[in-house]
Design a protein around this motif. Sequence first.
Motif, PDB file in Angstrom:
ATOM      1  N   GLU A   5       0.801  -1.226   0.000  1.00  0.00           N
ATOM      2  CA  GLU A   5       0.000   0.000   0.000  1.00  0.00           C
ATOM      3  C   GLU A   5       0.826   1.264   0.000  1.00  0.00           C
ATOM      4  O   GLU A   5       0.344   2.338   0.284  1.00  0.00           O
ATOM      5  CB  GLU A   5      -0.970  -0.005   1.199  1.00  0.00           C
ATOM      6  CG  GLU A   5      -2.060  -1.032   0.990  1.00  0.00           C
ATOM      7  CD  GLU A   5      -3.328  -0.713   1.756  1.00  0.00           C
ATOM      8  OE1 GLU A   5      -3.609   0.473   1.971  1.00  0.00           O
ATOM      9  OE2 GLU A   5      -4.018  -1.649   2.152  1.00  0.00           O
ATOM     10  N   ARG A   6       2.105   1.099  -0.281  1.00  0.00           N
ATOM     11  CA  ARG A   6       2.926   2.295  -0.421  1.00  0.00           C
ATOM     12  C   ARG A   6       2.403   3.118  -1.577  1.00  0.00           C
ATOM     13  O   ARG A   6       2.443   4.323  -1.567  1.00  0.00           O
ATOM     14  CB  ARG A   6       4.358   1.891  -0.732  1.00  0.00           C
ATOM     15  CG  ARG A   6       5.145   1.622   0.483  1.00  0.00           C
ATOM     16  CD  ARG A   6       6.570   1.890   0.253  1.00  0.00           C
ATOM     17  NE  ARG A   6       7.165   0.922  -0.649  1.00  0.00           N
ATOM     18  CZ  ARG A   6       8.205   0.177  -0.343  1.00  0.00           C
ATOM     19  NH1 ARG A   6       8.716   0.285   0.838  1.00  0.00           N
ATOM     20  NH2 ARG A   6       8.736  -0.640  -1.188  1.00  0.00           N
ATOM     21  N   SER A   7       1.942   2.397  -2.578  1.00  0.00           N
ATOM     22  CA  SER A   7       1.493   3.065  -3.793  1.00  0.00           C
ATOM     23  C   SER A   7       0.051   3.548  -3.674  1.00  0.00           C
ATOM     24  O   SER A   7      -0.842   2.798  -3.316  1.00  0.00           O
ATOM     25  CB  SER A   7       1.606   2.097  -4.968  1.00  0.00           C
ATOM     26  OG  SER A   7       0.840   2.568  -6.038  1.00  0.00           O
ATOM     27  N   ASP A   8      -0.151   4.803  -3.984  1.00  0.00           N
ATOM     28  CA  ASP A   8      -1.493   5.354  -3.950  1.00  0.00           C
ATOM     29  C   ASP A   8      -2.345   4.703  -5.031  1.00  0.00           C
ATOM     30  O   ASP A   8      -3.532   4.533  -4.883  1.00  0.00           O
ATOM     31  CB  ASP A   8      -1.415   6.870  -4.159  1.00  0.00           C
ATOM     32  CG  ASP A   8      -2.742   7.529  -3.857  1.00  0.00           C
ATOM     33  OD1 ASP A   8      -3.184   7.436  -2.703  1.00  0.00           O
ATOM     34  OD2 ASP A   8      -3.332   8.097  -4.778  1.00  0.00           O
ATOM     35  N   THR A   9      -1.678   4.341  -6.100  1.00  0.00           N
ATOM     36  CA  THR A   9      -2.379   3.678  -7.200  1.00  0.00           C
ATOM     37  C   THR A   9      -2.991   2.369  -6.705  1.00  0.00           C
ATOM     38  O   THR A   9      -4.165   2.089  -6.942  1.00  0.00           O
ATOM     39  CB  THR A   9      -1.398   3.365  -8.348  1.00  0.00           C
ATOM     40  OG1 THR A   9      -0.820   4.586  -8.806  1.00  0.00           O
ATOM     41  CG2 THR A   9      -2.110   2.672  -9.491  1.00  0.00           C
ATOM     42  N   TYR A  10      -2.213   1.589  -6.015  1.00  0.00           N
ATOM     43  CA  TYR A  10      -2.715   0.327  -5.495  1.00  0.00           C
ATOM     44  C   TYR A  10      -3.836   0.561  -4.492  1.00  0.00           C
ATOM     45  O   TYR A  10      -4.801  -0.166  -4.437  1.00  0.00           O
ATOM     46  CB  TYR A  10      -1.578  -0.457  -4.837  1.00  0.00           C
ATOM     47  CG  TYR A  10      -0.697  -1.173  -5.830  1.00  0.00           C
ATOM     48  CD1 TYR A  10      -0.768  -0.890  -7.193  1.00  0.00           C
ATOM     49  CD2 TYR A  10       0.194  -2.145  -5.410  1.00  0.00           C
ATOM     50  CE1 TYR A  10       0.044  -1.554  -8.111  1.00  0.00           C
ATOM     51  CE2 TYR A  10       1.002  -2.819  -6.326  1.00  0.00           C
ATOM     52  CZ  TYR A  10       0.923  -2.517  -7.668  1.00  0.00           C
ATOM     53  OH  TYR A  10       1.722  -3.185  -8.553  1.00  0.00           O
ATOM     54  N   ARG A  11      -3.666   1.594  -3.698  1.00  0.00           N
ATOM     55  CA  ARG A  11      -4.710   1.874  -2.711  1.00  0.00           C
ATOM     56  C   ARG A  11      -6.060   2.136  -3.375  1.00  0.00           C
ATOM     57  O   ARG A  11      -7.096   1.719  -2.897  1.00  0.00           O
ATOM     58  CB  ARG A  11      -4.318   3.075  -1.853  1.00  0.00           C
ATOM     59  CG  ARG A  11      -3.928   2.660  -0.468  1.00  0.00           C
ATOM     60  CD  ARG A  11      -3.616   3.845   0.402  1.00  0.00           C
ATOM     61  NE  ARG A  11      -2.349   4.470   0.018  1.00  0.00           N
ATOM     62  CZ  ARG A  11      -1.760   5.431   0.717  1.00  0.00           C
ATOM     63  NH1 ARG A  11      -2.339   5.874   1.796  1.00  0.00           N
ATOM     64  NH2 ARG A  11      -0.629   5.947   0.320  1.00  0.00           N
ATOM     65  N   ARG A  12      -6.024   2.806  -4.521  1.00  0.00           N
ATOM     66  CA  ARG A  12      -7.265   3.062  -5.258  1.00  0.00           C
ATOM     67  C   ARG A  12      -7.894   1.752  -5.695  1.00  0.00           C
ATOM     68  O   ARG A  12      -9.102   1.573  -5.667  1.00  0.00           O
ATOM     69  CB  ARG A  12      -6.962   3.886  -6.507  1.00  0.00           C
ATOM     70  CG  ARG A  12      -6.849   5.370  -6.247  1.00  0.00           C
ATOM     71  CD  ARG A  12      -6.473   6.051  -7.558  1.00  0.00           C
ATOM     72  NE  ARG A  12      -6.851   7.446  -7.575  1.00  0.00           N
ATOM     73  CZ  ARG A  12      -8.088   7.873  -7.742  1.00  0.00           C
ATOM     74  NH1 ARG A  12      -9.074   7.022  -7.892  1.00  0.00           N
ATOM     75  NH2 ARG A  12      -8.347   9.155  -7.752  1.00  0.00           N
ATOM     76  N   VAL A  13      -7.041   0.833  -6.109  1.00  0.00           N
ATOM     77  CA  VAL A  13      -7.531  -0.475  -6.547  1.00  0.00           C
ATOM     78  C   VAL A  13      -8.206  -1.198  -5.387  1.00  0.00           C
ATOM     79  O   VAL A  13      -9.315  -1.713  -5.521  1.00  0.00           O
ATOM     80  CB  VAL A  13      -6.367  -1.327  -7.102  1.00  0.00           C
ATOM     81  CG1 VAL A  13      -6.827  -2.763  -7.356  1.00  0.00           C
ATOM     82  CG2 VAL A  13      -5.815  -0.714  -8.382  1.00  0.00           C
TER      83      VAL A  13
END
Length: 114
Positions: free
Chosen positions: A4-12
């Motif tokens: 979840e470091r990535s904001d992109t992944y968090r959106r997913v």
Amino acid sequence: MSAERSDTYRRVYAVVRRIPRGRVATYGQVARLAGFPRHARLVGYALHSLNEERAADRNVPWQRVVNAKGEISPRTWPGGDEVQRAALEEEGIEFDGRGRIRLAVYQWRRGAHG
DNA sequence: AAGTTGACGGATG
DNA sequence: TCATCCGCCAACT
């Protein structure tokens, strides 16, 4: 602890969390709803990353995401396929003789409320 | 810093 | 319906 470091992944993950029990969504569908049209693979990568950590701890129902054919995508985690299928059947989702889910019946479609 | 890897989907024949 | 081709992002090494 790196997914979840990535904001992109968090959106997913946020989109996946909205899939109701007893329904499924495709990778492409999740990608589109998360704001990344045509990036189905990205969703796969994000969920793969989740699996290495504990998906349950995050309340991300990863098992509700299947491919466009309504099949459980093969993965490297040994037995992962069976775990996913069992979890979906437990939610009342049925598989046909070829191991496919009828998307016409079980695919999540956002209602007017959300 | 460049290469490898990894849960996909649409178009085409 | 099935097999092949190609596009394409993020994490890790």
